[in-house]
Design a protein around this motif. Structure first.
Motif, PDB file in Angstrom:
ATOM      1  N   UNK A 114     -37.099 -26.960 -32.936  1.00 14.46           N
ATOM      2  CA  UNK A 114     -37.700 -26.583 -34.039  1.00 14.46           C
ATOM      3  C   UNK A 114     -38.376 -25.254 -34.256  1.00 14.46           C
ATOM      4  N   UNK A 115     -37.557 -24.369 -35.252  1.00 12.57           N
ATOM      5  CA  UNK A 115     -37.755 -22.881 -35.139  1.00 12.57           C
ATOM      6  C   UNK A 115     -38.477 -22.476 -36.311  1.00 12.57           C
ATOM      7  N   UNK A 116     -39.492 -21.483 -36.143  1.00 11.85           N
ATOM      8  CA  UNK A 116     -40.137 -20.824 -37.271  1.00 11.85           C
ATOM      9  C   UNK A 116     -40.263 -19.497 -36.991  1.00 11.85           C
ATOM     10  N   UNK A 117     -39.856 -18.530 -38.203  1.00 12.25           N
ATOM     11  CA  UNK A 117     -39.996 -17.041 -38.041  1.00 12.25           C
ATOM     12  C   UNK A 117     -41.500 -16.691 -37.880  1.00 12.25           C
ATOM     13  N   UNK A 118     -42.520 -17.251 -38.446  1.00  9.94           N
ATOM     14  CA  UNK A 118     -43.633 -17.062 -38.257  1.00  9.94           C
ATOM     15  C   UNK A 118     -44.455 -17.595 -37.024  1.00  9.94           C
ATOM     16  N   UNK A 119     -45.798 -17.428 -36.904  1.00 11.90           N
ATOM     17  CA  UNK A 119     -46.641 -17.917 -35.965  1.00 11.90           C
ATOM     18  C   UNK A 119     -47.083 -19.418 -36.319  1.00 11.90           C
ATOM     19  N   UNK A 174     -36.238 -33.873 -25.353  1.00 14.31           N
ATOM     20  CA  UNK A 174     -36.920 -32.786 -25.228  1.00 14.31           C
ATOM     21  C   UNK A 174     -37.082 -32.189 -26.539  1.00 14.31           C
ATOM     22  N   UNK A 175     -38.224 -32.131 -27.288  1.00 11.91           N
ATOM     23  CA  UNK A 175     -38.426 -31.133 -28.549  1.00 11.91           C
ATOM     24  C   UNK A 175     -39.036 -29.875 -28.048  1.00 11.91           C
ATOM     25  N   UNK A 176     -38.450 -28.917 -28.443  1.00 11.49           N
ATOM     26  CA  UNK A 176     -39.355 -27.554 -28.339  1.00 11.49           C
ATOM     27  C   UNK A 176     -39.607 -26.890 -29.518  1.00 11.49           C
ATOM     28  N   UNK A 177     -40.899 -26.841 -29.482  1.00 13.46           N
ATOM     29  CA  UNK A 177     -41.455 -26.010 -30.820  1.00 13.46           C
ATOM     30  C   UNK A 177     -41.518 -24.480 -30.568  1.00 13.46           C
ATOM     31  N   UNK A 178     -40.705 -23.898 -31.337  1.00 15.20           N
ATOM     32  CA  UNK A 178     -40.715 -22.262 -31.159  1.00 15.20           C
ATOM     33  C   UNK A 178     -41.077 -21.698 -32.302  1.00 15.20           C
ATOM     34  N   UNK A 179     -41.657 -20.569 -32.084  1.00 18.91           N
ATOM     35  CA  UNK A 179     -42.371 -19.589 -33.091  1.00 18.91           C
ATOM     36  C   UNK A 179     -41.882 -18.132 -32.852  1.00 18.91           C
ATOM     37  N   UNK A 180     -42.011 -17.319 -34.097  1.00 17.20           N
ATOM     38  CA  UNK A 180     -41.781 -15.910 -34.186  1.00 17.20           C
ATOM     39  C   UNK A 180     -40.242 -15.802 -33.772  1.00 17.20           C
TER      40      UNK A 180
END
Length: 450
Positions: A191-196, A262-268
């Motif tokens: 799960x990917x977000x472009x901000x923090x 596995x769920x990976x929480x990704x930021x930036x």
């Protein structure tokens, strides 16, 4: 007697109808919906494993069963073959449009239209049995998925992808979607977000649910948390964001337990291209971003590739122009003043909006209450000038004469019975009917029993 049509039977439409009948003892309200089923996104948007939220249908049911409210399903307003908005306006003293935001925002990156890349709404519609949805083989052959976005919808689809048969079988999910998700080989979800993390839109309750999934590890990179200046000292953040960071910090400090998923929480990180493998999505290319000091981010020119055969974008919704109404393409809303539709800057008598088409896709379900309240207040204030116009005592015979045969409340109850019977036959609880043909057949059965 004031006669009002409310277009849309989701929360904003039901709250509008409720406000009208509570405040005016003589008003009559017809709630129209394109679908033969009421409740809008509560039925077709709330995740099937969120039973508590879905129970809101019981409150909306009370509104639609009010003696001065009538549900007319299967009525298309505008569009090819639909009832023209101008004609609807002739049948009622006032019309309130509560039609939501029907399209998704796009990423506008190369490869976005590759097979295997969909909007989260398409995926949600499929597992929620929306009759317009099709089985696009979402999870077929996929082993890794990327969910673009860090709001509650992104959390929902991530959670559903990680659920097993034991958790999904008790829900009302349609049988085909249940079978596909049960057979899914997706074990890695990013799960990917472009901000923090301090700017993520998910709620803490939804976020914590990911950590409660059986046989699933939630992985957070502490280095990505450190990129967000607010994570070092979250004390100045609103309480909701502080709680989110506390949860993320806890996961970042916890080693994986060896779950099969596995769920990976990704930021930036922001997607810049989807790359093909054998004619479909195979890789998501992302650019590392950094805070720009003004609440946004800038690209760093550093890239990372993630292998994925399924990409679901969840980056927001957008309204579409309702036929016959003015539309602000910049905001994706109908121009209005306190819920009164504006045409060329002037109030259009008898035309109103509520919900997302009024304010944009913001807030939660409860946000629709004050939104509807404002529109209802405007309409009732205008009522003395509206009731002088001649309209039919009952629009139903007129609609039927023009070839429109609405699904009445008894038809919806017949659909409910059919879904309960389907569930029993499959050894489950209620199971939704997934297509137009089965919904219409169930609704027609009410006519044969009348």
């Amino acid at each position: 007697m004031l006669r009002v049509a409310v277009v849309g039977s989701g929360p904003s439409g039901c709250y509008t109808a409720q406000g009208l009948v509570q405040q005016d003892p003589s008003v009559r309200v017809d709630v129209l919906d394109r679908l033969p089923c009421p409740y809008g996104l509560v039925r077709y948007g709330v995740a099937p494993d969120h039973e508590k939220i879905k129970s809101l249908q019981n409150n909306l049911r009370t509104v639609l069963e009010h003696k001065r409210v009538r549900f007319l399903g299967g009525v298309q307003v505008g569009g090819p073959g639909g009832l023209p908005a101008a004609r609807l306006r002739e049948l009622y003293h006032a019309v309130v449009y509560c039609v939501g935001a029907a399209t998704d925002r796009r990423l506008h990156i190369p490869g976005e239209d590759l097979p295997g890349s969909w909007s989260a709404t398409e995926f949600v519609s499929w597992y929620s049995a929306h009759p317009d949805s099709v089985d696009s083989g979402f999870v077929r052959s996929a082993r890794s998925a990327v969910v673009v976005g860090v709001g509650n919808v992104a959390v929902d689809v991530t959670r559903i992808l990680a659920r097993g048969a034991a958790e999904l079988s008790p829900t009302d999910m349609p049988e085909a979607a249940l079978a596909a998700l049960t057979a899914s080989r997706v074990t890695e979800i990013h799960m990917v977000g472009r901000r923090g993390p301090s700017q993520a839109r998910f709620t803490t309750k939804e976020l914590r649910e990911l950590g409660a999934l059986p046989d699933t590890d939630v992985v957070v990179d502490p280095e990505e948390l450190a990129l967000d200046p607010a994570c070092a000292d979250p004390s100045a953040l609103p309480a909701a964001q502080r709680r989110n960071i506390e949860v993320l910090r806890g996961w970042a400090a916890t080693p994986p337990k060896g779950g099969t998923r596995r769920i990976r929480l990704r930021f930036f990180l922001r997607p810049v291209e989807l790359l093909a493998d054998d004619g479909r999505v195979g890789t998501v290319r992302l650019e590392r971003t950094a805070p720009d000091g003004h609440g946004g981010v800038v690209g760093t020119g550093r890239y990372e590739d993630i292998a994925a055969q399924l990409v679901l974008r969840s980056v927001g919704y957008r309204g579409v122009p309702p036929d016959g109404l003015p539309f602000d393409a910049g905001t994706g809303t109908v121009p209005h003043r306190d819920g009164r539709v504006l045409r060329d800057g002037a109030v259009a008598p008898g035309e109103y909006v509520a919900g997302w088409i009024k304010r944009g896709p913001t807030g939660v379900i409860g946000t629709n209450r004050p939104c509807a309240k404002e529109t209802v207040a405007s309409l009732l204030q205008d009522a003395p000038g509206l009731v002088g116009r001649q309209v039919p005592d009952d629009s139903l015979p007129v609609l039927r004469a023009e070839g429109v045969e609405p699904v009445r409340w008894a038809g919806w109850q017949a659909i409910e019975r059919a879904e309960a019977e389907l569930g029993v036959s499959l050894g489950r609880s209620v199971v939704k009917l997934p297509d137009w043909e089965s919904l219409r057949a169930a609704a027609r059965s009410a006519l044969s029993q009348a």
